[in-house]
Design a protein around this motif. Structure first.
Motif, PDB file in Angstrom:
ATOM      1  N   ARG A 108       0.826  -1.215   0.000  1.00 21.13           N
ATOM      2  CA  ARG A 108       0.000   0.000   0.000  1.00 21.13           C
ATOM      3  C   ARG A 108       0.861   1.267   0.000  1.00 21.13           C
ATOM      4  O   ARG A 108       0.658   2.167  -0.803  1.00 21.13           O
ATOM      5  CB  ARG A 108      -0.916   0.006   1.228  1.00 21.13           C
ATOM      6  N   PRO A 161      -3.046  -2.438   8.019  1.00 15.97           N
ATOM      7  CA  PRO A 161      -3.377  -2.850   6.654  1.00 15.97           C
ATOM      8  C   PRO A 161      -4.860  -2.991   6.359  1.00 15.97           C
ATOM      9  O   PRO A 161      -5.271  -2.866   5.221  1.00 15.97           O
ATOM     10  CB  PRO A 161      -2.665  -4.195   6.491  1.00 15.97           C
ATOM     11  N   ALA A 167      -6.143   2.621   2.444  1.00 22.59           N
ATOM     12  CA  ALA A 167      -5.852   1.886   1.210  1.00 22.59           C
ATOM     13  C   ALA A 167      -6.432   2.612   0.001  1.00 22.59           C
ATOM     14  O   ALA A 167      -5.783   2.708  -1.048  1.00 22.59           O
ATOM     15  CB  ALA A 167      -6.425   0.474   1.300  1.00 22.59           C
ATOM     16  N   TRP A 171      -4.158   3.924  -3.176  1.00 21.24           N
ATOM     17  CA  TRP A 171      -4.399   3.447  -4.535  1.00 21.24           C
ATOM     18  C   TRP A 171      -4.902   4.565  -5.440  1.00 21.24           C
ATOM     19  O   TRP A 171      -4.614   4.570  -6.644  1.00 21.24           O
ATOM     20  CB  TRP A 171      -5.328   2.241  -4.540  1.00 21.24           C
TER      21      TRP A 171
END
Length: 188
Positions: A108, A161, A167, A171
């Motif tokens: 990530r 995570p 995340a 992204w």
């Protein structure tokens, strides 16, 4: 194959590889086994990406813009390679028993940081592509963590995570940076 070696030399890959290896060796030597520290992982990944970001532009940007080569795919591949190498270099210290961060955090963070570097190259040029990932890292380390979603957006690098918002930010940065850099190339 000759074009690949020429491309690698023009993008300063040997110097970048040496810098990434040196940072990885320092991490291996200084980080003691124990609980994973996401700030250390973010710092190491930012150093890897910053070292590699100088290669996001060649010595003559004007020549690249006039060349009869389709640069878009090469630029996107270059960003992917930088992110992959940055993450794999950090994960390589696991082989000697030091886990700096969980694998999902490394993936990530390297994706988000390389996206920031690609965006920095498109906005400021390859010489200053390191400014966005380094600046966001400084924000992450220095500013106190606000609560809720705002904290997860601003400090996406250091959350566990399973944090969906962190995340998504990483992204989104990767996708935006890669797309903008692939289409426009580095700024002159």
């Amino acid at each position: 194959m000759r074009w690949l070696s020429l491309y690698a030399r023009s993008r300063q890959v040997p110097g970048t590889a040496a810098a990434v290896a040196l940072v990885t060796l320092v991490v291996w030597a200084l980080v003691e086994p124990g609980p994973a520290d996401p700030q250390t992982a973010a710092l190491v990944l930012a150093a890897h990406v910053a070292a590699a970001s100088v290669g996001l532009g060649g010595p003559d940007v004007t020549l690249e813009r006039t060349a009869a080569i389709r640069w878009m795919r090469r630029r996107a591949a270059h960003v992917l390679v930088i992110g992959t190498v940055a993450g794999l270099a950090l994960l390589s210290v696991r082989t000697v028993g030091v886990e700096v961060a969980p694998g999902a955090v490394v993936v990530r963070d390297s994706a988000g940081l390389v996206g920031l570097a690609a965006l920095g190259a498109a906005l400021f040029g390859a010489a200053f592509a390191w400014t966005l990932p380094t600046g966001w890292l400084a924000l992450t380390v220095v500013v106190p963590t606000p609560g809720g979603t705002v904290g997860q957006v601003l400090k996406w690098m250091v959350f566990p995570p399973g944090t969906t918002t962190s995340a998504a930010v990483a992204w989104a940065l990767f996708t935006t940076g890669t797309l903008v850099y692939s289409v426009t190339g580095p700024r002159r």
